[in-house]
Design an enzyme around this catalytic site. Sequence first.
Site, PDB file in Angstrom:
ATOM      1  N   THR A 195      -3.095   5.262  -3.908  1.00  0.00           N
ATOM      2  CA  THR A 195      -1.983   6.030  -3.318  1.00  0.00           C
ATOM      3  C   THR A 195      -0.668   5.759  -4.058  1.00  0.00           C
ATOM      4  O   THR A 195       0.138   6.665  -4.227  1.00  0.00           O
ATOM      5  CB  THR A 195      -1.818   5.678  -1.821  1.00  0.00           C
ATOM      6  N   THR A 196      -0.476   4.521  -4.506  1.00  0.00           N
ATOM      7  CA  THR A 196       0.741   4.205  -5.274  1.00  0.00           C
ATOM      8  C   THR A 196       0.665   4.908  -6.629  1.00  0.00           C
ATOM      9  O   THR A 196       1.638   5.520  -7.083  1.00  0.00           O
ATOM     10  CB  THR A 196       0.867   2.673  -5.481  1.00  0.00           C
ATOM     11  N   ASP A 240      -8.997   0.055   2.408  1.00  0.00           N
ATOM     12  CA  ASP A 240      -8.951   0.541   1.017  1.00  0.00           C
ATOM     13  C   ASP A 240     -10.219   0.165   0.257  1.00  0.00           C
ATOM     14  O   ASP A 240     -10.765   0.966  -0.496  1.00  0.00           O
ATOM     15  CB  ASP A 240      -7.717  -0.033   0.286  1.00  0.00           C
ATOM     16  N   ASP A 256       0.857  -1.180   0.000  1.00  0.00           N
ATOM     17  CA  ASP A 256       0.000   0.000   0.000  1.00  0.00           C
ATOM     18  C   ASP A 256       0.897   1.235   0.000  1.00  0.00           C
ATOM     19  O   ASP A 256       1.693   1.427   0.924  1.00  0.00           O
ATOM     20  CB  ASP A 256      -0.892  -0.036   1.252  1.00  0.00           C
TER      21      ASP A 256
END
Length: 529
Positions: free
Chosen positions: A92-93, A394, A59
Site C-alpha cells: 500500500t505504501t 498483511d 502501514d
Amino acid sequence: MISQGKEQVFQDKEKPSDVRTSNITAAKAVADAIRTSLGPRGMDKMIQASKGEVTITNDGATILKQMQVIHPAAHMLVELAKAQDVEAGDGTTTVVILAGSILSASQTLLSKGIHPTSISESFQTAATKCQEFLEELAIQVDLSDKATLIKSATTSLSSKVVSEFSGLLAPITVEAVLKCIDTATATNVDLKDIKVITKLGGTLEDTELVEGVVFDKKASHASGSVVSVDKAKIGLIQFCISPPKTDMENQVIVTEYTQMDRILREEKNYILEICKQIKKAGCNVLLIQKSILRDAINDLALHFLARMKIMVVRDIEREDIEFICKSLGCRPIASLDHFLPESLSSAERVEEISVGGSKVVKVTGPSIGQKTVSILVRGSNKLILDEADRSIHDALCVLRCLVKKRALIPGGGAPEIHVALRLQQYARTLSGMEAYCIKAFADALEIIAFTLAENAGLNPIATVTELRNRHTKGEHSCGINVRKGQVGDMKEEQVIQPLLVTSSAISLAAETVRSILKIDDILNAQHHV
C-alpha cells in the site's frame, strides 16, 4: 468592457492547467507524507485521533485511512491505497509512492506542452508493458513448498514494527493459510476463515495458532459452574434463557405478595423447563448469542445450568456466529423447539484458560467442522497488539496473493528497476510524443529503489546507479540489501514477494494518475434540501 471580457477568456483558458497543477500538488503531498515509511528501515508514524487515541504504524493503508485529507485529488490516493489493500493486501505504501512519482513525471511533461490525453494514453501502454516485463522475473511457486512461503511472509513482515518477531509470526501465518485451503485446487483464500484474536499480556513470542475456536470471553462463573469439558456437545442458541418481558408501553402492576410469589414461581418453572430441554438434548457446552432487547440469560438460569454441569459462554457477538458455525459444524438454534441432538456439534475439549490478566475459552478438536483456524496474538501493550494484528493481516494477504497467482519475484527494488530499464529500451523503438512519455514513466518507477536507499541511510543516487548497471549486465534479481547497506542478489538474501503485489501496484497507480490527469475542473455540487 471588451478588455474585461478578454481578460475573463484568458483566465478561463488558464484554469484547466491551474486545476491540474493543484490536483497534482495535493496528491504528491500525500505521497511525500508516507514516503519515509517504505521498507525495512522505514520510519513509523504516530497518528493521534481527535479523541486522543494514538496509533503507531508504518502501514500505508492505515496511515492514509486515519489521516485528515480534505483535497479531493488527495482523496483519490487514499482510495488507491484502499484498492491495493483489497487487491493484494500488501504494497500500500509502494502504490502511493509510485503514483506520486508518476504524477511528478506527468507535471514535467505537461509543462513541456504535451496534451494530458496523449500522456494518459502513453501511460496506459507503459502500464500494460510493465505486466509483460514483470512476468520475465517470475519464479513459479508450489504451495507445498512451505519454506518459500515462509520467506515471502517474512519479507512482508520485515518492514513492520514487529519485524524482529517475523521468524515466529511468518511460520504461524503460513500454517494458518495451509490449514484453510486444499493446496492442489485452491485459487483463493477466504481470510474470514482465519480469526485473529488479540489479548493483552505476555509478549508477541507467546502468540500461538489454535486449530479450533478461541472465544475472547470467559465462561460464566455461577456457583459450582463448569470451566472445562471433555467430549463436549456444543449448542449455539439465539434465544434468551430469561423470563419474558412486557412490551415497551405495557406494564404489570402487582398489588399483593401472593401475586409476587406466583410471578417468581412461574419465572422459575419457565427457566427450569428450558434448562431441562437443553440437558435432555445431551448438550454440555452452551454458547449464547448477545441479546439487544433483554438479558440473554439471568442468574437463576446460570445457577440451574451449573447444577446440570453445563458450561456456559455468553455474549457471543452476532458477526462471529458464521465463523463459529463453520468451525464447529453446528447450527444456530433460534427457538427451544429446535434444540435437538442433531443441531449440536462435538469437540474433543472445551476449556477456560488464563491469558495474561484475563481468561479465554478454547475449543479444540472439532469433529465435523470446516477448515478454519484462530491465531491468538499476545502483546505487552495495545499499540503493539494493533500493529501485530495489521502485520499478520498483511502477511496473510501476501500468502493469499500466492494462492491466487503462484509466482514470486525478487524484492528490494529489483522488479521496478528491471521494468524501468526494459521500458526505456521499448521507448527507443517508438517515435514522437509516446516515446517521450513512456521514458518519463520508466524513470518514475525508479523512485522505489531511490526511496529504499534513502530510508536506509545510503546515497540514493550512487545506489540506484549501481543497481542500474548491475541490471544492464543481466543480473535481474539484484536489489538493495537494506541490512548490509549495499546492492546484492535478492534471491540469495531470501527477499522475495508475490508477483501480484507489484503488478497490481503499477497498474493501479497508473490508473489513478490517468484519472487525475483527465480532470480539468473541480465543481461544487448543489445542496439538496
